[in-house]
Motif scaffolding. Structure first.
Motif, PDB file in Angstrom:
ATOM      1  N   HIS A 181       1.050  -1.252  -0.404  1.00  0.00           N
ATOM      2  CA  HIS A 181      -0.213   0.225  -0.307  1.00  0.00           C
ATOM      3  C   HIS A 181       0.552   1.815  -0.387  1.00  0.00           C
ATOM      4  N   SER A 182       0.296   2.489  -0.569  1.00  0.00           N
ATOM      5  CA  SER A 182       1.204   3.919  -0.810  1.00  0.00           C
ATOM      6  C   SER A 182      -0.240   4.605  -0.215  1.00  0.00           C
ATOM      7  N   GLY A 183       0.451   6.150   0.324  1.00  0.00           N
ATOM      8  CA  GLY A 183      -0.768   6.756   0.850  1.00  0.00           C
ATOM      9  C   GLY A 183      -2.524   5.930   1.230  1.00  0.00           C
ATOM     10  N   ALA A 190      -2.834  -8.964  -3.803  1.00  0.00           N
ATOM     11  CA  ALA A 190      -2.518  -9.770  -4.979  1.00  0.00           C
ATOM     12  C   ALA A 190      -3.156 -11.888  -4.551  1.00  0.00           C
ATOM     13  N   VAL A 191      -3.922 -12.466  -5.031  1.00  0.00           N
ATOM     14  CA  VAL A 191      -3.621 -13.680  -4.303  1.00  0.00           C
ATOM     15  C   VAL A 191      -3.363 -14.918  -5.306  1.00  0.00           C
ATOM     16  N   ALA A 192      -3.269 -16.507  -5.334  1.00  0.00           N
ATOM     17  CA  ALA A 192      -3.429 -17.184  -6.361  1.00  0.00           C
ATOM     18  C   ALA A 192      -2.878 -18.459  -5.368  1.00  0.00           C
ATOM     19  N   TRP A 193      -3.144 -19.596  -6.027  1.00  0.00           N
ATOM     20  CA  TRP A 193      -2.986 -21.061  -5.762  1.00  0.00           C
ATOM     21  C   TRP A 193      -1.371 -21.635  -6.448  1.00  0.00           C
ATOM     22  N   ASP A 194      -0.640 -22.336  -5.497  1.00  0.00           N
ATOM     23  CA  ASP A 194       0.335 -23.144  -6.618  1.00  0.00           C
ATOM     24  C   ASP A 194       1.792 -21.898  -6.807  1.00  0.00           C
ATOM     25  N   THR A 195       1.353 -20.094  -6.304  1.00  0.00           N
ATOM     26  CA  THR A 195       2.677 -19.907  -7.644  1.00  0.00           C
ATOM     27  C   THR A 195       2.941 -19.054  -6.120  1.00  0.00           C
ATOM     28  N   GLU A 196       4.393 -18.823  -5.677  1.00  0.00           N
ATOM     29  CA  GLU A 196       4.509 -17.402  -4.795  1.00  0.00           C
ATOM     30  C   GLU A 196       4.948 -16.287  -5.982  1.00  0.00           C
ATOM     31  N   LEU A 197       3.858 -15.061  -5.278  1.00  0.00           N
ATOM     32  CA  LEU A 197       4.365 -14.099  -6.121  1.00  0.00           C
ATOM     33  C   LEU A 197       4.696 -12.614  -5.184  1.00  0.00           C
ATOM     34  N   GLY A 198       4.170 -11.613  -6.472  1.00  0.00           N
ATOM     35  CA  GLY A 198       4.699 -10.401  -5.563  1.00  0.00           C
ATOM     36  C   GLY A 198       4.123  -8.784  -5.866  1.00  0.00           C
ATOM     37  N   VAL A 199       3.177  -8.260  -5.061  1.00  0.00           N
ATOM     38  CA  VAL A 199       2.528  -7.351  -5.810  1.00  0.00           C
ATOM     39  C   VAL A 199       2.913  -5.826  -4.917  1.00  0.00           C
ATOM     40  N   ASP A 200       3.526  -4.413  -5.858  1.00  0.00           N
ATOM     41  CA  ASP A 200       4.057  -3.501  -5.797  1.00  0.00           C
ATOM     42  C   ASP A 200       3.177  -2.037  -6.181  1.00  0.00           C
ATOM     43  N   VAL A 201       3.316  -0.795  -5.226  1.00  0.00           N
ATOM     44  CA  VAL A 201       2.644  -0.071  -5.565  1.00  0.00           C
ATOM     45  C   VAL A 201       3.192   0.845  -4.895  1.00  0.00           C
ATOM     46  N   GLU A 202       3.013   2.062  -5.662  1.00  0.00           N
ATOM     47  CA  GLU A 202       3.795   3.864  -5.162  1.00  0.00           C
ATOM     48  C   GLU A 202       3.001   4.363  -6.098  1.00  0.00           C
ATOM     49  N   LEU A 212       9.757   5.439 -11.273  1.00  0.00           N
ATOM     50  CA  LEU A 212       8.669   4.470  -9.980  1.00  0.00           C
ATOM     51  C   LEU A 212       7.975   2.855 -10.447  1.00  0.00           C
ATOM     52  N   THR A 213       7.538   3.361 -11.985  1.00  0.00           N
ATOM     53  CA  THR A 213       7.381   2.105 -12.705  1.00  0.00           C
ATOM     54  C   THR A 213       8.256   1.058 -12.719  1.00  0.00           C
ATOM     55  N   LEU A 214       9.598   1.196 -13.006  1.00  0.00           N
ATOM     56  CA  LEU A 214      11.299   0.278 -12.589  1.00  0.00           C
ATOM     57  C   LEU A 214      10.752  -0.234 -11.205  1.00  0.00           C
TER      58      LEU A 214
END
Length: 220
Positions: free
Chosen positions: A82-84, A90-102, A139-141
């Protein structure tokens, strides 16, 4: 690019077998602490919907590198950021995942930050790009790199300079090109840019084959 218009309103959570689900949360709270607390409540609601049982703070723990995980969650994986006043889960079965927001705030010293955290190629590109898009390109990168690092499970400790992107155009779009170390190679990864709100930047990443992404936003 998954933009704000792709996030469909939802008030209940429906798990999916093979899809990646994204949930956007917008908060009207005045303090960062209140936003964090509201984000946690949304996370528990999402995980409860996927697990078919009530999930609370007692069901979560952190790995040795600080990544939150679900006790007895089996193949269910999640990530949050979270930002501000805006958050993503992000949620899924059977796979590690990552999410980021700025969300952009006051201008950052992006040239110095890129020299410290990014690859030399990325830092050079940012130094050359037009000043009018440099903050957004950074920020995109940054969010793309952090999404991958969070999916690996080590966050910034993995080293953002070990996760390399190449610029696709002059407007700040990037393609994952290298993942060094045990988490590689880059060909095994999926990384998708997000724009969940006006001027917001984000990304979701996972290691594995392509999967459909479904995007939702909670009613306020």
């Amino acid at each position: 690019m998954i933009t704000a218009s792709a996030f469909q309103p939802v008030d209940t959570v429906q798990p999916a077998t093979g899809d990646i689900h994204l949930y956007m949360c917008e908060f009207a709270h005045s303090s960062a602490m209140q936003c964090r607390q509201a984000m946690r409540s949304r996370l528990y609601a999402v995980l409860s919907g996927w697990c078919g049982r009530t999930v609370s703070a007692d069901d979560l723990h952190r790995s040795e590198h600080g990544k939150p995980t679900l006790r007895n969650g089996g193949p269910l994986h999640f990530s949050l950021s979270h930002s501000g006043s805006l958050g993503l889960i992000a949620v899924a079965w059977d796979t590690e995942l990552g999410v980021d927001v700025e969300q952009p705030g006051k201008p950052r010293a992006v040239a110095a930050l890129a020299r410290r955290y990014f690859t030399a190629t990325e830092a050079d590109w940012l130094a050359r790009c037009d000043e009018s898009v440099r903050q957004d390109a950074f920020l995109t990168l940054w969010t793309a790199k952090e999404a991958v690092a969070k999916a690996i499970g080590r966050g910034l400790a993995y080293g953002l300079d070990r996760i390399g992107f190449v610029a696709q155009s002059g407007d700040g779009r990037w393609r994952l090109d290298a993942v060094q170390g045990e988490a590689g190679p880059a060909a095994r990864w999926q990384c998708h840019p997000l724009q969940p709100g006006r001027a917001c930047h984000g990304a979701v990443a996972w290691r594995g084959t392509p999967r459909p992404i479904q995007a939702f936003r909670f009613f306020r």
